[in-house]
Design an enzyme around this catalytic site. Structure first.
Site, short mmCIF file in Angstrom:
data_model
loop_
_atom_site.label_atom_id
_atom_site.label_comp_id
_atom_site.label_asym_id
_atom_site.label_seq_id
_atom_site.Cartn_x
_atom_site.Cartn_y
_atom_site.Cartn_z
N CYS A 123 0.86 -1.19 0.00
CA CYS A 123 0.00 0.00 0.00
C CYS A 123 0.89 1.24 0.00
O CYS A 123 1.72 1.40 0.87
CB CYS A 123 -0.90 -0.03 1.24
SG CYS A 123 -1.70 1.53 1.61
N HIS A 140 -12.52 5.78 -3.12
CA HIS A 140 -11.48 4.90 -2.56
C HIS A 140 -11.69 3.45 -2.99
O HIS A 140 -10.74 2.69 -3.11
CB HIS A 140 -11.41 5.03 -1.04
CG HIS A 140 -10.06 4.61 -0.52
ND1 HIS A 140 -8.88 5.07 -1.06
CD2 HIS A 140 -9.70 3.74 0.46
CE1 HIS A 140 -7.86 4.51 -0.42
NE2 HIS A 140 -8.34 3.69 0.50
N CYS A 190 -3.35 7.57 -1.86
CA CYS A 190 -4.67 7.68 -2.50
C CYS A 190 -5.74 8.22 -1.56
O CYS A 190 -6.67 8.88 -2.02
CB CYS A 190 -5.14 6.33 -3.04
SG CYS A 190 -3.84 5.17 -3.29
N THR A 244 -3.96 4.77 7.35
CA THR A 244 -2.91 4.40 6.40
C THR A 244 -2.01 5.60 6.10
O THR A 244 -2.50 6.65 5.73
CB THR A 244 -3.57 3.91 5.09
OG1 THR A 244 -4.27 2.72 5.38
CG2 THR A 244 -2.56 3.65 4.01
N GLU A 256 -0.14 1.48 9.29
CA GLU A 256 -1.30 2.20 9.81
C GLU A 256 -1.05 2.67 11.24
O GLU A 256 -0.22 2.11 11.95
CB GLU A 256 -2.54 1.29 9.80
CG GLU A 256 -3.19 1.16 8.43
CD GLU A 256 -2.44 0.26 7.47
OE1 GLU A 256 -1.71 -0.64 7.96
OE2 GLU A 256 -2.54 0.44 6.25
N CYS A 306 -5.01 -0.58 -6.86
CA CYS A 306 -3.67 -0.83 -6.29
C CYS A 306 -3.44 -2.32 -6.10
O CYS A 306 -2.34 -2.82 -6.26
CB CYS A 306 -3.52 -0.10 -4.97
SG CYS A 306 -4.65 -0.68 -3.67
N GLU A 342 -6.51 -5.42 4.37
CA GLU A 342 -6.94 -4.12 3.88
C GLU A 342 -7.90 -4.27 2.70
O GLU A 342 -8.84 -3.48 2.54
CB GLU A 342 -5.72 -3.30 3.47
CG GLU A 342 -6.04 -1.84 3.22
CD GLU A 342 -4.80 -1.04 2.92
OE1 GLU A 342 -4.04 -1.47 2.04
OE2 GLU A 342 -4.61 0.01 3.54
N TYR A 400 -8.79 0.89 -5.22
CA TYR A 400 -8.26 -0.45 -4.94
C TYR A 400 -7.74 -1.17 -6.17
O TYR A 400 -7.39 -2.36 -6.12
CB TYR A 400 -9.29 -1.27 -4.15
CG TYR A 400 -9.06 -1.05 -2.66
CD1 TYR A 400 -9.20 0.23 -2.12
CD2 TYR A 400 -8.65 -2.06 -1.83
CE1 TYR A 400 -8.93 0.46 -0.78
CE2 TYR A 400 -8.38 -1.84 -0.49
CZ TYR A 400 -8.53 -0.58 0.03
OH TYR A 400 -8.26 -0.35 1.35
FE1 SF4 Z 1 -3.30 1.87 0.03
FE2 SF4 Z 1 -4.59 0.93 -2.08
FE3 SF4 Z 1 -5.89 2.47 -0.26
FE4 SF4 Z 1 -4.05 3.49 -1.93
S1 SF4 Z 1 -6.03 2.57 -2.47
S2 SF4 Z 1 -4.23 3.90 0.24
S3 SF4 Z 1 -2.56 1.85 -2.04
S4 SF4 Z 1 -5.03 0.43 0.03
FE FE Z 2 -6.86 1.49 2.13
#
Ligand code: SF4
Ligand code: FE
Length: 480
Positions: free
Chosen positions: A98, A290, A102, A189, A255, A296, A444, A294
């Site tokens: 992570c 958000h 974001c 985070t 976190e 990500c 997460e 993800y």
């Molecule tokens: Fe972390 Fe993914 Fe959330 Fe960005 S979207 S803060 S990388 S979990």
């Molecule tokens: Fe997150």
């Protein structure tokens, strides 16, 4: 735009109050357990300066017309939303964890919409205030932590009925020049790697909860803020002499519990004050953005799939048809995750404020997949990797003159591949599916941006059931 090095230096200037393992951490930037998470955020700065990633990593500010890091950008088109998805995958793949930035981007975008909506209803001037703040964030290329999740106390009670009134962040005092806030935000985070914290309410609220209907921004080192770092599985491997056993020595997410102990917020940094009827909409907008973010996880999935293919080659199992099929399945699941994030971006729309927002239904469907597929991808990775991933002796045993020779001999598989390489790739898979990165890749995925049930509620709300029923009735000739 800041470089990665400038970002690191800017963090050193902050005076954060951080605790971990019962002790105050004076220098979070260089702390071996925190530093990998700082490195992950630093990637968002580094890649923005690379010509090959410029298109995804940077944008043109709608305020100043200047080139800015996309993490501080307000989406001006569907194309911007699509690029955001691709940027998330890119960074997940470059860090294997992570990268934290974001949440702030998503908070900024949600506020750009909701401050405008509150003003339209109440004749307030939150949007102007917000845009001024946004200009400051863009100009200085800041990392913002979007803080939503309150500790929530007794889940059966709304904020104002909690036996302890601090279970949700609330206004403790109103002054002429601003407000004093009290409470905490959990699971934050990247909090200690951020310059700013943007606080939002965590749930829809009614009139009696209006003291809790707040949104504001604070410098991360404002007086009265304390950070208590969360523990992660295998975290102390990062302080061992040989950090190879961490699996991903350079990067990791982290976190913290963030406590606001009577912190003063000047009015110019307050973006919602008691407009309780907009709390739900701010939560929904932030959550939708958000949930899109993800993507990500498909980037982290790329790393895990690459590691799984590699270990199968090292073990000599890569030609077995079931191994090939398992890796196909991993790719299928991972690309499906990417599809969801792309789809909600492609179906994005323009809000009255001018900001482009993702399609809410598809963002929730996408995140619902994220609560499941990484677990299956991780299961398949562990299946292909074999049990050695968790029974492998330590890096120090490999180094030791007494034991190293035996480990070299008995843990060698393919004659062309060193035992060291085999060990590294196994540790990486362990890291992603069981170690510190499993916090980001698995738990997460389950709970970040809202636990699975939160998405199911939104799916139920967003689906046009009447229309579906009408279609069915029409085809079989029901007229009533
Ligand atoms: Fe972390 Fe993914 Fe959330 Fe960005 S979207 S803060 S990388 S979990
Ligand atoms: Fe997150």
């Amino acid at each position: 735009m800041m470089t990665a090095r400038e970002y690191e230096e800017s963090l050193r200037k902050l005076n954060l109050v951080v605790y971990m393992f019962g002790e105050r951490i004076d220098n979070p930037v260089d702390h071996p357990i925190i530093r990998p998470s700082m490195n992950a955020v630093a990637k968002t700065y580094e890649l923005a300066h690379r010509p090959e990633h410029e298109d995804l990593m940077t944008a043109t500010s709608h305020l100043s017309g200047k080139k800015i890091n996309r993490f501080t950008h307000i989406h001006q088109s569907v194309e911007d939303l699509v690029k955001k998805t691709k940027m998330g995958r890119l960074l997940g793949a470059h860090t294997g964890c992570c990268f934290q930035r974001c949440v702030g981007m998503d908070a900024l975008n949600a506020l750009s919409i909701v401050t405008h909506d509150i003003d339209a209803e109440h004749g307030t001037s939150y949007n102007q205030r917000f845009l001024k703040y946004l200009g400051y964030v863009q100009e200085n290329d800041l990392t913002c932590d979007g803080a939503m999740t309150d500790p929530k106390g007794d889940r059966s009670l709304p904020p104002h009925q909690q036996p302890d009134p601090d279970m949700y962040v609330h206004v403790a005092e109103e002054r002429k020049d601003g407000i004093v806030v009290r409470g905490a935000k959990a699971h934050q985070t990247g909090a200690v790697n951020s310059h700013e914290i943007i606080v939002m309410p965590t749930t829809a609220m009614r009139e009696p909860d209006k003291d809790y209907a707040l949104s504001f921004a604070l410098p991360s080192d404002a007086e009265g803020i304390t950070y208590i770092m969360g523990r992660q599985s295998c975290d102390t491997r990062k302080v061992e002499e040989n950090i190879l056993d961490t699996g991903n020595p350079g990067f990791g997410g982290h976190e913290a519990l963030v406590i606001f102990d009577d912190v003063f917020v000047p009015w110019e940094r307050v973006f919602m004050y008691k407009e309780y009827e907009f709390a739900g909409s701010l939560v929904e907008k932030f959550a939708s953005y958000h949930r899109q973010s993800y993507a990500c996880k498909s980037g982290v999935g790329d790393v895990l799939i690459g590691a799984t293919q590699t270990v199968s080659e090292y073990n000599g199992t890569q030609k077995a048809s079931h191994v090939k099929d398992k890796i196909i399945e991993m790719n299928h699941l991972n690309e499906t995750l990417f599809c969801g994030s792309l789809a909600c971006a492609s179906e994005g729309y323009r809000e009255p404020s001018g900001t482009y927002c993702v399609n809410t239904l598809l963002a929730n469907v996408s995140k619902q997949n994220v609560t499941r597929f990484p677990y299956e991808i991780a299961r398949l990775a562990q299946d292909v990797a074999g049990g050695l991933m968790v029974t492998l002796p330590s890096a120090s045993d490999f180094k030791s003159p007494e034991t190293g020779k035996w480990l070299e001999k008995y843990y060698r598989a393919s004659p062309d591949i060193s035992t060291d390489s085999r060990r590294r790739i196994l540790r990486l898979i362990e890291n992603l599916t069981l170690g510190t990165a499993a916090v980001g890749y698995l738990t997460e995925s389950m709970h970040g941006a809202g636990s699975p049930q939160a998405q199911r509620i939104m799916i139920a709300r967003q689906v046009n059931m009447r229309e579906k029923q009408k279609l069915a009735r029409q085809l079989c000739g029901i007229e009533e």
